[in-house]
Design an enzyme around this catalytic site. Structure first.
Site, short mmCIF file in Angstrom:
data_model
loop_
_atom_site.label_atom_id
_atom_site.label_comp_id
_atom_site.label_asym_id
_atom_site.label_seq_id
_atom_site.Cartn_x
_atom_site.Cartn_y
_atom_site.Cartn_z
N THR A 1 0.75 -1.32 -0.07
CA THR A 1 0.16 0.05 0.02
C THR A 1 0.75 1.11 0.00
O THR A 1 1.96 1.20 0.61
CB THR A 1 -0.87 -0.05 1.18
OG1 THR A 1 -1.74 -1.23 1.18
CG2 THR A 1 -1.72 1.28 1.54
N GLY B 1 -4.49 -5.94 6.45
CA GLY B 1 -5.69 -5.48 6.60
C GLY B 1 -6.71 -5.74 7.64
O GLY B 1 -7.34 -5.04 8.38
N1 ASP Z 1 -3.23 -2.99 4.17
C1 ASP Z 1 -3.52 -3.45 2.72
C2 ASP Z 1 -4.61 -4.20 2.74
O1 ASP Z 1 -4.75 -5.27 3.66
C3 ASP Z 1 -2.40 -3.92 2.20
C4 ASP Z 1 -0.93 -3.58 2.32
O2 ASP Z 1 -0.68 -2.64 3.04
O3 ASP Z 1 -0.28 -3.57 1.47
O4 ASP Z 1 -5.55 -4.24 1.78
#
Ligand code: ASP
Length: 342
Positions: free
Chosen positions: A200, A253
């Site tokens: 992300t 997440g």
């Molecule tokens: N937090 C994001 C998700 O779970 C993934 C990430 O941080 O890369 O969608």
């Protein structure tokens, strides 16, 4: 000049100053992340250099808005747009693939002063989901839109749509193939460690007028099932801002949603009087791992102090302050001052 005249002039000058100058001129700061899923084994020195260059570019783009006196929201939007366009991060181009080989993108933005927020989830054709999240905030009565409805709204608001193939990179495709193999091995009860492939991107900013904003954009997690929505677009989970605190998260997440992680960091600042670093460390490096999750976050307070905690091998991260010099780090052992100030 007669006395009443002088008084009148003075009052006028004072009123003008009060109208033009902010309550207190803050020293602008922008903090960004490009995901806590850095794995040293998968990185070449070219990959590292490209990631560093993109992070610097994002910092400079956001910082330019702040020095022009633009709102923190503009800095967050500008920085995230650069990171979405950079193929090495899991947002926009270069997003991870779902179990059935698609890219489904999530994003959110929040303005700390007004607590307005906008979010989109599960979009497949929006080039820069952060721009759509902002349009939801500014041009609709809603906070969150998903899937085809969100894309129809994008079309109405002239947000750039692309063919879904735009998001594809070979590296992410190969990650999905590995994840599918790992999953098959697990189902066959073979002991195998599973990589989770985070990545992300996010930004938090403080502008000259002391306003905070936060934004996050992601492709989610490799091999996620159809329709899965992560923490990034959920206000309070992966993205949150109020008048004192702004947070963008990256990590597994499901754990961030259950911990309401971004809001919990700000709640500790607001109600428990914790400093931003203590609050962010407590949630990211204690509560989330205790529950079985992992990841990182960036958190910024209204006094300009910030923290960049994470509990993985590395987190692409950077910050830029009043001097306009971009600071960038990748691995856990990189430059301790990049862990934040307080
Ligand atoms: N937090 C994001 C998700 O779970 C993934 C990430 O941080 O890369 O969608």
């Amino acid at each position: 000049m007669t006395l009443p005249n002088r008084l009148a002039r003075k009052t006028l000058a004072l009123t003008l100053i009060m109208a033009v100058a902010p309550a207190w001129a803050a020293s602008p700061v922008l903090v960004i992340h490009g995901g806590a899923g850095v794995m040293r084994s998968g990185m070449t020195s070219e990959d590292e250099a490209a990631a560093r260059a993109a992070l610097e570019q994002a910092l400079l783009a956001g910082h330019a808005r702040l020095t022009e006196g633009k709102p923190a929201l503009d800095a967050v939007t500008a920085a995230i747009t650069v990171l979405e366009d950079a193929p090495m991060f899991n947002a926009g181009k270069g997003a991870v693939f779902t179990h059935d080989g698609k890219n489904e993108l999530d994003s959110a933005i929040m303005d700390g002063t007004t607590r307005r927020a906008g979010a989109v989830a599960g979009v497949r054709r929006v080039k820069n989901p952060i721009l759509l999240a902002r349009a939801v905030m500014e041009k609709s009565k809603h906070v969150m839109m998903v899937g085809e409805g969100a894309e129809a709204f994008a079309r109405e608001n002239e947000i750039t749509l692309v063919d879904p193939s735009y998001f594809r990179t070979e590296k992410r495709w190969q990650q999905l193939q590995r994840a599918l193999k790992e999953e098959a091995a697990r189902e066959a009860h073979t002991d195998i460690e599973t990589a989770k492939y985070f990545g992300t991107v996010g930004a938090v900013a403080l502008d000259k007028q002391g306003r905070l904003a936060a934004g996050t954009s992601t492709g989610g997690m490799t091999n996620k099932r159809y329709g899965r929505v992560g923490d990034a677009p959920i206000i309070g989970a992966g993205t949150y801002a109020d008048a004192q605190c702004a947070v963008s998260g990256t990590g597994w997440g499901e754990f961030y949603i259950r911990a309401v992680a971004a809001h919990d960091i700000c709640a500790r600042v607001k109600y428990a009087g914790e400093g931003i670093r203590q609050a962010a460390e407590g949630v990211i490096n204690q509560d989330i791992p205790k529950a079985g999750g992992d990841g990182g976050a960036i958190a910024l307070a209204a006094d300009g102090s910030f923290a960049l905690p994470f509990n993985t091998e590395g987190m692409y991260r950077g910050w830029i302050g009043a001097d306009g010099v971009p600071h960038v780090a990748i691995y856990a052992e990189d430059t301790p001052e990049d862990r934040g100030t307080e």
